[in-house]
Design a protein around this motif. Structure first.
Motif, PDB file in Angstrom:
ATOM      1  N   LEU A  51       0.976  -1.240   0.074  1.00  0.00           N
ATOM      2  CA  LEU A  51       0.016  -0.126  -0.212  1.00  0.00           C
ATOM      3  C   LEU A  51       0.836   1.223  -0.193  1.00  0.00           C
ATOM      4  CD1 LEU A  51      -2.928  -0.868   2.350  1.00  0.00           C
ATOM      5  CD2 LEU A  51      -2.908  -0.433  -0.099  1.00  0.00           C
ATOM      6  N   THR A  52       1.795   1.139   0.933  1.00  0.00           N
ATOM      7  CA  THR A  52       2.955   2.173   0.552  1.00  0.00           C
ATOM      8  C   THR A  52       3.503   2.809  -0.641  1.00  0.00           C
ATOM      9  OG1 THR A  52       3.450   1.968   2.971  1.00  0.00           O
ATOM     10  CG2 THR A  52       4.973   3.281   1.515  1.00  0.00           C
ATOM     11  N   ASN A  53       4.047   1.776  -1.110  1.00  0.00           N
ATOM     12  CA  ASN A  53       4.267   1.724  -2.588  1.00  0.00           C
ATOM     13  C   ASN A  53       3.313   2.011  -3.621  1.00  0.00           C
ATOM     14  OD1 ASN A  53       6.896   0.894  -2.029  1.00  0.00           O
ATOM     15  ND2 ASN A  53       6.554  -1.272  -2.441  1.00  0.00           N
ATOM     16  N   PHE A  54       2.088   1.581  -3.529  1.00  0.00           N
ATOM     17  CA  PHE A  54       1.082   2.063  -4.354  1.00  0.00           C
ATOM     18  C   PHE A  54       0.760   3.407  -4.150  1.00  0.00           C
ATOM     19  CE2 PHE A  54      -3.621   2.808  -5.089  1.00  0.00           C
ATOM     20  CZ  PHE A  54      -3.705   2.580  -6.304  1.00  0.00           C
ATOM     21  N   CYS A  55       0.769   3.975  -2.874  1.00  0.00           N
ATOM     22  CA  CYS A  55       0.421   5.545  -2.762  1.00  0.00           C
ATOM     23  C   CYS A  55       1.698   6.466  -3.302  1.00  0.00           C
ATOM     24  CB  CYS A  55       0.381   5.530  -1.170  1.00  0.00           C
ATOM     25  SG  CYS A  55      -1.278   5.131  -0.462  1.00  0.00           S
ATOM     26  N   VAL A  56       2.685   6.091  -3.071  1.00  0.00           N
ATOM     27  CA  VAL A  56       4.082   6.543  -3.516  1.00  0.00           C
ATOM     28  C   VAL A  56       4.019   6.825  -5.060  1.00  0.00           C
ATOM     29  CG1 VAL A  56       6.451   6.575  -3.758  1.00  0.00           C
ATOM     30  CG2 VAL A  56       5.373   6.257  -1.613  1.00  0.00           C
ATOM     31  N   ILE A  57       3.669   5.621  -5.706  1.00  0.00           N
ATOM     32  CA  ILE A  57       3.790   5.599  -7.383  1.00  0.00           C
ATOM     33  C   ILE A  57       2.744   6.338  -7.667  1.00  0.00           C
ATOM     34  CG2 ILE A  57       3.478   4.000  -9.330  1.00  0.00           C
ATOM     35  CD1 ILE A  57       5.216   2.044  -7.840  1.00  0.00           C
ATOM     36  N   VAL A  58       1.646   5.928  -7.319  1.00  0.00           N
ATOM     37  CA  VAL A  58       0.282   6.843  -7.783  1.00  0.00           C
ATOM     38  C   VAL A  58       0.513   8.302  -7.634  1.00  0.00           C
ATOM     39  CG1 VAL A  58      -2.289   7.039  -7.758  1.00  0.00           C
ATOM     40  CG2 VAL A  58      -1.113   4.806  -8.013  1.00  0.00           C
ATOM     41  N   GLY A  59       0.785   8.662  -6.411  1.00  0.00           N
ATOM     42  CA  GLY A  59       0.842   9.734  -5.951  1.00  0.00           C
ATOM     43  C   GLY A  59       1.863  10.771  -6.737  1.00  0.00           C
ATOM     44  N   GLY A  60       3.220   9.991  -7.045  1.00  0.00           N
ATOM     45  CA  GLY A  60       4.030  10.680  -7.733  1.00  0.00           C
ATOM     46  C   GLY A  60       3.786  10.973  -9.333  1.00  0.00           C
ATOM     47  N   TYR A  61       3.198   9.890  -9.771  1.00  0.00           N
ATOM     48  CA  TYR A  61       2.637  10.065 -11.079  1.00  0.00           C
ATOM     49  C   TYR A  61       1.588  11.065 -11.445  1.00  0.00           C
ATOM     50  CZ  TYR A  61       1.524   8.535 -15.941  1.00  0.00           C
ATOM     51  OH  TYR A  61       1.524   8.643 -17.260  1.00  0.00           O
ATOM     52  N   THR A  62       0.715  11.244 -10.171  1.00  0.00           N
ATOM     53  CA  THR A  62      -0.285  12.381 -10.250  1.00  0.00           C
ATOM     54  C   THR A  62       0.228  13.612 -10.235  1.00  0.00           C
ATOM     55  OG1 THR A  62      -1.760  10.754  -9.250  1.00  0.00           O
ATOM     56  CG2 THR A  62      -2.260  13.050  -9.206  1.00  0.00           C
ATOM     57  N   VAL A  63       1.348  13.769  -9.408  1.00  0.00           N
ATOM     58  CA  VAL A  63       1.853  15.200  -9.276  1.00  0.00           C
ATOM     59  C   VAL A  63       2.549  15.446 -10.638  1.00  0.00           C
ATOM     60  CG1 VAL A  63       3.742  16.288  -8.092  1.00  0.00           C
ATOM     61  CG2 VAL A  63       2.026  15.275  -6.833  1.00  0.00           C
ATOM     62  N   LEU A  64       3.120  14.479 -11.133  1.00  0.00           N
ATOM     63  CA  LEU A  64       3.875  14.708 -12.267  1.00  0.00           C
ATOM     64  C   LEU A  64       2.983  15.149 -13.668  1.00  0.00           C
ATOM     65  CD1 LEU A  64       6.512  14.679 -14.204  1.00  0.00           C
ATOM     66  CD2 LEU A  64       6.283  12.384 -14.668  1.00  0.00           C
ATOM     67  N   THR A  65       1.844  14.553 -13.531  1.00  0.00           N
ATOM     68  CA  THR A  65       0.643  14.520 -14.481  1.00  0.00           C
ATOM     69  C   THR A  65       0.231  15.986 -14.350  1.00  0.00           C
ATOM     70  OG1 THR A  65       0.077  12.279 -14.514  1.00  0.00           O
ATOM     71  CG2 THR A  65      -1.501  13.918 -15.245  1.00  0.00           C
ATOM     72  N   TYR A  66      -0.323  16.613 -13.164  1.00  0.00           N
ATOM     73  CA  TYR A  66      -0.628  17.794 -12.846  1.00  0.00           C
ATOM     74  C   TYR A  66       0.313  18.853 -13.411  1.00  0.00           C
ATOM     75  CZ  TYR A  66      -2.324  21.878 -10.248  1.00  0.00           C
ATOM     76  OH  TYR A  66      -2.781  23.114 -10.026  1.00  0.00           O
ATOM     77  N   ILE A  67       1.557  18.829 -13.261  1.00  0.00           N
ATOM     78  CA  ILE A  67       2.651  19.808 -13.651  1.00  0.00           C
ATOM     79  C   ILE A  67       2.510  19.947 -15.065  1.00  0.00           C
ATOM     80  CG2 ILE A  67       5.145  20.081 -13.809  1.00  0.00           C
ATOM     81  CD1 ILE A  67       5.113  19.097 -10.884  1.00  0.00           C
ATOM     82  N   VAL A  68       2.707  18.658 -15.620  1.00  0.00           N
ATOM     83  CA  VAL A  68       2.584  18.465 -17.430  1.00  0.00           C
ATOM     84  C   VAL A  68       1.679  19.070 -18.089  1.00  0.00           C
ATOM     85  CG1 VAL A  68       2.796  16.912 -19.314  1.00  0.00           C
ATOM     86  CG2 VAL A  68       4.467  16.668 -17.264  1.00  0.00           C
ATOM     87  N   PHE A  69       0.544  18.979 -17.334  1.00  0.00           N
ATOM     88  CA  PHE A  69      -1.063  19.193 -18.139  1.00  0.00           C
ATOM     89  C   PHE A  69      -1.281  20.635 -17.700  1.00  0.00           C
ATOM     90  CE2 PHE A  69      -1.415  14.872 -18.884  1.00  0.00           C
ATOM     91  CZ  PHE A  69      -1.638  14.868 -20.455  1.00  0.00           C
ATOM     92  N   THR A  70      -0.684  21.219 -16.541  1.00  0.00           N
ATOM     93  CA  THR A  70      -0.872  22.693 -16.173  1.00  0.00           C
ATOM     94  C   THR A  70      -0.093  23.412 -17.330  1.00  0.00           C
ATOM     95  OG1 THR A  70      -1.180  22.230 -13.949  1.00  0.00           O
ATOM     96  CG2 THR A  70      -0.454  24.324 -14.453  1.00  0.00           C
ATOM     97  N   TRP A  71       1.231  22.884 -17.517  1.00  0.00           N
ATOM     98  CA  TRP A  71       1.873  23.597 -18.497  1.00  0.00           C
ATOM     99  C   TRP A  71       1.378  23.558 -20.007  1.00  0.00           C
ATOM    100  CZ3 TRP A  71       4.736  21.641 -22.576  1.00  0.00           C
ATOM    101  CH2 TRP A  71       5.459  22.788 -23.438  1.00  0.00           C
ATOM    102  N   ARG A  72       0.801  22.250 -20.128  1.00  0.00           N
ATOM    103  CA  ARG A  72       0.207  21.986 -21.445  1.00  0.00           C
ATOM    104  C   ARG A  72      -0.925  23.211 -21.776  1.00  0.00           C
ATOM    105  NH1 ARG A  72       0.055  15.881 -23.337  1.00  0.00           N
ATOM    106  NH2 ARG A  72       2.200  15.531 -23.338  1.00  0.00           N
ATOM    107  N   TYR A  73      -1.681  23.466 -20.849  1.00  0.00           N
ATOM    108  CA  TYR A  73      -2.820  24.146 -21.081  1.00  0.00           C
ATOM    109  C   TYR A  73      -2.401  25.615 -21.122  1.00  0.00           C
ATOM    110  CZ  TYR A  73      -7.415  26.053 -19.919  1.00  0.00           C
ATOM    111  OH  TYR A  73      -8.463  26.753 -19.891  1.00  0.00           O
ATOM    112  N   ALA A  74      -1.405  26.225 -20.364  1.00  0.00           N
ATOM    113  CA  ALA A  74      -0.992  27.499 -20.303  1.00  0.00           C
ATOM    114  C   ALA A  74      -0.376  27.659 -21.725  1.00  0.00           C
ATOM    115  CB  ALA A  74      -0.011  27.833 -19.350  1.00  0.00           C
TER     116      ALA A  74
END
Length: 131
Positions: free
Chosen positions: A84-107
């Motif tokens: 569960l810890t590994n799941f949260c770290v991987i999904v959370g990290g990928y989510t943060v990366l996705t947020y950054i990338v798509f915020t930049w793409r939208y702008a």
């Protein structure tokens, strides 16, 4: 009579419409929060599926070790906490990366569309001058 400035502007705009303009218009149709939310939700689902596949492959390769841990309940609970810890770290990290990338793409798409609409206004004013 042909106006060279209008022709150059129309050619540049047509090139934009054929290449990156299609995607930017799709992005521009969304509100910022809606676009980013949809992309983040897609990434959460896809990263959860990928984690499940990778975990299944891990379990398949280390099935004997898992069966030995199954007989000792305290190790099984620690194993579940680790998973569960590994799941949260991987999904959370990928989510943060996705947020950054798509915020930049939208702008970036909004800036590009703003330039495109400015060129449309400029083209319209060039047509108005010739009348």
């Amino acid at each position: 009579m042909l106006n060279e400035e209008r022709i150059i502007l129309m050619t540049r705009m047509a090139s934009y419409e054929q290449n990156e303009g299609r995607e930017n218009v799709k992005i521009g149709n969304y509100f910022r929060s809606d676009y980013i939310t949809v992309q983040v939700l897609k990434s959460i689902v896809s990263s959860a599926v990928v984690f499940a596949i990778m975990f299944g492959l891990y379990m398949l390769c280390n099935f004997e070790e898992f069966m030995q841990k199954l007989y000792r309940i305290e190790d099984l609970i620690a194993f579940a906490v680790d998973v569960l810890t590994n799941f949260c770290v991987i999904v959370g990290g990928y989510t943060v990366l996705t947020y950054i990338v798509f915020t930049w793409r939208y702008a970036s798409a909004k800036r590009s569309l703003k330039k495109y609409y400015h060129n449309l206004k400029k083209l319209n004013s060039l047509y108005q001058e010739t009348r």
